[in-house]
Design an enzyme around this catalytic site. Structure first.
Site, PDB file in Angstrom:
ATOM      1  N   GLY A  48      29.952 -41.231 -44.874  1.00 40.82           N
ATOM      2  CA  GLY A  48      31.130 -41.063 -44.033  1.00 40.82           C
ATOM      3  C   GLY A  48      32.363 -40.635 -44.790  1.00 40.82           C
ATOM      4  O   GLY A  48      32.270 -39.970 -45.819  1.00 40.82           O
ATOM      5  N   LEU A  83      24.830 -38.232 -39.254  1.00 45.03           N
ATOM      6  CA  LEU A  83      25.797 -37.945 -40.312  1.00 45.03           C
ATOM      7  C   LEU A  83      25.277 -38.403 -41.684  1.00 45.03           C
ATOM      8  O   LEU A  83      24.955 -39.559 -41.871  1.00 45.03           O
ATOM      9  CB  LEU A  83      27.100 -38.686 -39.978  1.00 45.03           C
ATOM     10  CG  LEU A  83      28.221 -38.576 -41.009  1.00 45.03           C
ATOM     11  CD1 LEU A  83      28.690 -37.138 -41.143  1.00 45.03           C
ATOM     12  CD2 LEU A  83      29.364 -39.495 -40.632  1.00 45.03           C
ATOM     13  N   ASP A  84      25.234 -37.493 -42.617  1.00 47.70           N
ATOM     14  CA  ASP A  84      24.897 -37.810 -44.009  1.00 47.70           C
ATOM     15  C   ASP A  84      23.500 -38.406 -44.155  1.00 47.70           C
ATOM     16  O   ASP A  84      23.214 -39.074 -45.139  1.00 47.70           O
ATOM     17  CB  ASP A  84      25.926 -38.777 -44.629  1.00 47.70           C
ATOM     18  CG  ASP A  84      27.340 -38.217 -44.566  1.00 47.70           C
ATOM     19  OD1 ASP A  84      27.477 -36.985 -44.491  1.00 47.70           O
ATOM     20  OD2 ASP A  84      28.283 -39.004 -44.598  1.00 47.70           O
ATOM     21  N   GLU A  85      22.636 -38.189 -43.190  1.00 47.10           N
ATOM     22  CA  GLU A  85      21.314 -38.798 -43.286  1.00 47.10           C
ATOM     23  C   GLU A  85      20.178 -37.793 -43.326  1.00 47.10           C
ATOM     24  O   GLU A  85      19.019 -38.166 -43.209  1.00 47.10           O
ATOM     25  CB  GLU A  85      21.116 -39.793 -42.135  1.00 47.10           C
ATOM     26  CG  GLU A  85      22.112 -40.924 -42.230  1.00 47.10           C
ATOM     27  CD  GLU A  85      21.725 -42.137 -41.421  1.00 47.10           C
ATOM     28  OE1 GLU A  85      20.765 -42.062 -40.645  1.00 47.10           O
ATOM     29  OE2 GLU A  85      22.408 -43.167 -41.596  1.00 47.10           O
TER      30      GLU A  85
END
EC number: 3.5.1.10
Lengths: 291, 291, 291, 291
Positions: free
Chosen positions: C209, C235-237
């Site tokens: 994040g 997100l970011d995964e």
């Protein structure tokens, strides 16, 4: 001679080495004031490192001193020049005593034993305490007492009381958790504030808690790591002392990551311990200054 | 106001930041003495780093100071407390001017141009000088003058005179050899003592001289590297500022090593330059202290 | 000549290089079967890499081939020998087309522009699209079109439609998010499945994040990192392609960590992109095989 | 059953794992041919790695096989499909036997002993031979025979004959020089061609020969390293298996470099040994292919 009287002995004062750690509100002239007091005490500065945390307005300094110490007078003279609410410690540079806590894995304990044996770490391992008996044989090879404090049949409080009894008799300077796989309660930790060093087998704060290598494998990371930190009340959240990583790739199973991680775990733990033993680590809040 | 009189100006004195580098024979109380002089000048120490070379009995200190400087008086007061034959420099922390020398390879120059452009390096690239014209277009994209000083038809002396003419008009603080592939003579180097920074494409002292990647490939090494150093009279033997390495394996040809090496070359060069620009590097003998 | 007829042309068939990526259920003899088909097609294997995920019973192989390709027949022949539900792709080894999305930070874009310019990455940057205008000047230095697609006054859907319009006209093989600081919706991502590469400025999954360097500073970590990954719906995964780290210490502010992190961000992003361009990356589930 | 007859036994054939190393002139279709032979033998390929040295036109492949082996027939069938003058070895994946040679320093030996003890290296340390007695106590803690073969009063030939007598009785697969500080003669080395592994305490080819840390300190390098290599007739010039480095700075004395280097020495040596034990290392000329 005044110095000899103070030492309550007839032997002549000898040159020793001590480390002065200062931690106080930042102010102008602190380095000049502190080093001038040391100079007036005819102490030679071997190495001086300072750091100011501008965000918090806090001053930290580590001063390695050599000479003939009149320690009480030195600290009193230093207090005169420092702001109020300062922390100062003056510690001898000699060997510290540790107790190592373990469960079943041998690599971290093995590295500590070996380094203590051949002088790779200047530490005295006074005892090893395990909640399993697996590492007794290895420990006793090095003529170090091993205590089995099994958690079987005990509740957490009872187990920790038994643990504390086993540990405290050695009056250790530090406890080292060398892959000790149980969580310690705040009550236990409070007995050794900022004196318990743990190795966590991940690059914290990634993969807090159980089975970090499995978590890492599931996430498909390309790097794994290890973190040595002081233990406080929150699991895996204490002040970090040292971290390191190694590359992995898709071909590693979770088990192979764990195997590959052993070398970095043992290396990070023994480097962190060396820093602590050298009085290079100052804790403030949830962080460390590592000089 | 006395201060204003000293500054020979009517503008009020402003707070600035300067770096004091001290290098002298070791003696007791040096830190106390130097920092006390700074304190008496009402200068605030932002950061202080010291090092004693016990083998040579030499003391080095870097002191980052903030305040209103009376520089001449400060240096005079410091000289009073230091041993004879000391070196002291007091330098402003602002932007330095460099000239970059190149041949044909773009990656190191490209990184410097880009970092100067977006503020990744606080430096002014005043000009780029090449012995080939290959990098003119790239340089001029950034509105920086490019000078072609070809060695064609000139002997070494003539070429270096032309080079010196091109470079010296910019009065650079430092020359940066960003893969400039010709050896400079001692006469040229003597014009910029400890002010010429070179990037050598190997982990020195391995693979001195020409074609280091080919040498590395022939030797079958598993790691390649790059070395940023000051240039002195012996090829690739000047004081090392920064080194870094990357892993390679049997599958790399010499050409692929060279390609892989570009990233580490440019990174080492720009990190070394940043250290020099920050006044963090002190040369003594054939070594550096990097604070 | 049969081959020429198939190619629907009178030019003689030329030797080219293609990459065959195979991904199917594991079975005995797969390497023998696939490479025998290639051999029967008179194709030379330049490099062959395989991996079996034993946990999932899945076989992956990357085969770099050289010769005169009858691609349809080759794939048909391969399908004969492979288990059902296989994935096969046969891709030319040539330059791919990308569009780069940016916000304000120049370092990642700068590195891509520079490497595309001097051949450090074999890629064609067809356009740069920014939600701010800050990087127009830099982009246009390299004669690459810059599109401002501001999010001001638009809701997320409208902004992404405008973004998609700007991007899609270039028919890129991949989108590269070079510090593009807005989250993309699943609808947008679905247009480019496993074809959007992002650089996240932390060692994921630590510090997911916003403001990862501030998070890292607050936690007091001793290492910071960067992660290049494909973008998926969380997100970011998305699947991680490449990660790297650099050491930091207590003296770094969050801002200094961010500055120090730039070099590792740009290096990780361009290495990840190179791997993708070379067809070395296979996505399966939320992970990558990187050959 | 034919298989059982060949095995000269009534026990049913069991599934085992073997590693096939192939090294021959490059030719088209080699992977297909070799893996097809294995497939015909109903052997499962666990892992296959290949490499072509284009400069020398040489093909290398490592194939990890699982199944019921008719080894003679397999090698005969493979010879049918390979170019002439090929090298093939088919080795069981089990534990290998080593003898460790030492002088006085404990760290490398200690790491090997510890890893052999807890399973970190799948190796049997059959004996330790020292030219000093310093490491007897440590060795015997692990119930491994220690032989003192002092060089005192012996010429080089006599000493090596005594050494050979001590070593050869254990019929080791490999000799490991764990900081054995004497040079071995070509006659000795010829007894164990490409079977003697040495750890040199520098990043070779920098600092060949004696006192590499002192050489490193004098040169002022910013990185030190260690190199594990096979021993051949030229000092420190054998084929390199593994290298690694650690950063140092101006504050390290030569002695402190040596201390810091211990961890990287032991880590490089044990990683190199693991690669060799896994049959991942192929020597050709003065280089290695490390699969």
């Amino acid at each position: 001679m005044q110095q000899m009287t103070e030492n309550q002995t007839n032997t002549p004062p000898t040159i020793t080495r001590k480390i002065l750690l200062t931690d106080c509100a930042d102010a102008q002239g602190l380095i000049a004031k502190i080093t001038s007091v040391c100079f007036n005490h005819k102490l030679n500065i071997i190495k001086n490192s300072e750091f100011v945390d501008n965000a918090q307005g806090r001053f930290f300094m580590r001063t390695e001193l050599e000479g003939i110490f009149n320690s009480e007078q030195l600290l009193q003279d230093l207090r005169q020049v420092l702001p109020a609410k300062n922390h100062m410690t003056l510690v001898s540079a000699g060997k510290k005593r540790i107790v190592v806590l373990v469960t079943k894995e041998a690599h971290c304990l093995g590295d500590l034993l070996m380094k203590a044996y051949y002088g790779g770490l200047s530490v005295e391992i006074t005892a090893v305490v395990g909640n399993h008996d697996a590492l007794r044989e290895l420990t006793e090879k090095f003529n170090i007492p091993f205590h089995l404090v099994s958690h079987e049949g005990l509740d957490r409080i009872q187990h920790e009381q038994a643990l504390l009894a086993a540990v405290s008799q050695y009056e250790p300077d530090y406890l080292v958790l060398a892959k000790y796989m149980r969580v310690l309660t705040p009550d236990f930790v409070a007995q050794y504030p900022n004196r318990i060093i743990n190795i966590h087998h991940s690059f914290l704060p990634a993969f807090i808690g159980a089975a970090p290598y499995r978590q890492a494998w599931e996430r498909g990371v390309k790097i794994i790591g290890a973190t040595a930190h002081f233990v406080n009340n929150c699991l895996d959240e204490g002040p970090i002392i040292k971290q390191d990583v190694i590359p992995v790739d898709h071909s590693y199973s979770a088990l192979e990551m764990a195997r590959a991680g052993r070398d970095v775990e043992k290396s990070v733990l023994s480097k962190a311990l060396q820093l602590v033993l050298n009085e290079q680590v100052v804790v403030y809040g949830n962080k460390t200054v590592v000089f």
